[in-house]
Write an enzyme that holds these catalytic residues in place. Structure first.
Site, short mmCIF file in Angstrom:
data_model
loop_
_atom_site.label_atom_id
_atom_site.label_comp_id
_atom_site.label_asym_id
_atom_site.label_seq_id
_atom_site.Cartn_x
_atom_site.Cartn_y
_atom_site.Cartn_z
N LYS A 48 0.59 -1.24 0.07
CA LYS A 48 -0.01 0.08 0.00
C LYS A 48 0.85 1.26 0.02
CE LYS A 48 -0.24 -0.30 4.98
NZ LYS A 48 -0.83 -1.07 6.01
N ARG A 140 -10.15 -0.94 14.21
CA ARG A 140 -10.12 -0.13 13.03
C ARG A 140 -11.00 -0.79 12.14
NH1 ARG A 140 -4.00 0.73 10.54
NH2 ARG A 140 -4.57 -1.40 9.86
N TYR A 257 19.98 28.69 8.70
CA TYR A 257 18.60 29.42 9.01
C TYR A 257 18.97 29.48 10.81
CZ TYR A 257 15.20 29.90 5.26
OH TYR A 257 14.93 30.03 4.13
N MET A 305 14.30 23.84 3.32
CA MET A 305 13.05 23.12 2.96
C MET A 305 13.63 22.37 1.75
SD MET A 305 9.79 24.72 0.78
CE MET A 305 8.99 25.50 2.29
C1 LIG Z 1 0.11 -2.13 6.65
C2 LIG Z 1 -0.47 -3.45 6.94
C3 LIG Z 1 0.20 -4.51 7.07
C4 LIG Z 1 1.58 -4.41 7.24
O1 LIG Z 1 2.44 -4.14 8.31
P1 LIG Z 1 3.68 -3.88 8.82
O2 LIG Z 1 3.75 -3.35 10.11
O3 LIG Z 1 4.11 -2.52 7.76
O4 LIG Z 1 4.46 -5.02 8.28
C5 LIG Z 1 -0.27 -5.82 7.48
N1 LIG Z 1 -1.73 -5.94 7.47
C6 LIG Z 1 -2.55 -4.91 7.45
C7 LIG Z 1 -3.78 -5.19 7.56
C8 LIG Z 1 -1.94 -3.53 7.14
O5 LIG Z 1 -2.78 -2.48 7.00
#
Ligand SMILES: *Cc1c(COP(=O)(O)O)cnc(C)c1O
Length: 358
Positions: A48, A140, A257, A305
């Protein structure tokens, strides 16, 4: 020449002032290590957010070569962006499927991870495989255990039942055991084809957390969410910028800065073309080193920046246009910056050209 080499050479230096070198061999080695850790379970990959900022297309294609068959994205747009993949590869969309996703979902070869009764109802009319997320204590995403075990899933072409650990990076947290045993009970009741619980840190909690399929993300990309992974998983991302200007700074003069750095003696300073707009937080300076022509140099003064000053007094040959690597330990940087390793990775900005190496 490999495709990766060709791709990296095709990116001309002139057009690329900043780059993230993506060490695809380290990525592959990290996946192989986590896959071994998963034991009998299969090992997928969370890709993701553009594979945590590294570039999902490169990551997915490299991991397919290693034998990875399950990939996890957030949205249907992310699934679509992966483009066509071999038939044996499965892509799961962690946010499930909203009404507004349905048109795209009909065109993309992926499956939703259904996480609410509405989503289950929406997918029921579609004669396609799905995954399901059940919430075991994180509050969640996911169906409640009662919903999942209460017949709601009957008639679905369910592949994998998922849950997600909220405290896997705190091995002693009591929620880990609670979530695991609640999930194990649900798996026995629902009897899905496969079950999946663990992220990277979850794989370090013991073999009874592996179930049938693991979903590591951070560890693939060199993050260390558990002490057992230190020295075992390798860094994958290398941050590089270039020298814009070299200057002499006399004793008593200030740099940057707010004049936070005052030269005690005459110094030779290189000004680099990257800064906090590229995801290099100001607070990272004490734990980051600039590597240039084989030498490690300190970052001095405030990171701006899109400019950063480094002391190259000991490296008289450094010149304008030189490539410089900003090296830092992800866990140490997260600590001093008050951010997570995840935030630091996904914060590496769009001005970097992602270049696969090796
Ligand atoms: C992002 C995610 C993972 C991966 O988790 P890591 O801590 O990056 O290994 C696994 N399962 C779900 C549902 C996630 O949202």
């Amino acid at each position: 020449m490999t495709a990766d080499r060709a791709a990296s050479e095709a990116v001309s230096e002139a057009a690329t002032p900043l780059r993230l070198l993506i060490d695809t061999e380290a990525l592959a080695a990290n996946w192989r290590w986590l896959a071994r850790k998963a034991g009998q379970a299969e090992c997928g990959a969370a890709v993701k957010a553009n594979a945590y900022g590294l570039g999902a297309s490169v990551v997915v294609r490299r991991l397919i070569r290693e034998g990875c068959r399950d990939f996890f994205v957030s949205s249907w747009l992310e699934a679509a962006a992966l483009g066509p993949l071999p038939n044996e590869v499965r892509v799961s969309v962690l946010h499930g499927v909203q009404a507004s996703d349905m048109k795209l979902a009909m065109q993309v070869n992926a499956r939703p991870v259904l996480c609410s009764p509405d989503q289950v109802a929406r997918w029921r009319g579609v004669d396609r495989v799905c995954d399901v997320m059940v919430d075991t204590g994180m509050n969640r995403l996911g169906l409640s255990p009662a919903q999942a075990a209460g017949g709601l899933l009957e008639g679905l072409r369910l592949d994998t039942l998922h849950s997600h650990l909220s405290c896997a990076d705190e091995p002693a947290h009591p929620l880990n055991r609670q979530q695991r045993s609640l999930f194990a009970g649900l798996v026995a009741q629902v009897a899905p084809r496969r079950s999946a619980l663990s992220n990277t840190a979850g794989l370090c909690l013991g073999a009874d957390y592996a179930f049938d399929l693991a979903r590591p993300g951070l560890g693939l990309y060199g993050g260390i969410p558990h002490p057992a992974l230190r020295g075992v998983l390798s860094p994958v991302v290398h941050v590089q910028g270039r020298v814009v200007q070299i200057r002499e700074v006399l004793a008593g003069e200030a740099v940057g800065y707010n004049a936070t750095f005052i030269a005690a003696t005459k110094r030779r300073i290189a000004i680099l073309n990257l800064g906090y707009a590229d995801g290099l937080p100001r607070a990272i300076a004490p734990v980051a080193k600039a590597q240039v022509r084989g030498l490690e140099c300190d970052i001095i003064g405030r990171i701006s920046m899109d400019l950063t000053a480094v002391d190259v007094t000991e490296q008289q040959t450094v010149a304008e246009g030189d490539w410089v690597t900003i090296a830092f330990d992800l866990a140490a940087a997260a600590e001093v910056c008050g951010r997570s390793q995840y935030e630091l990775l996904v914060g590496l900005g769009p001005r970097f050209a992602r270049v696969a190496t090796r």
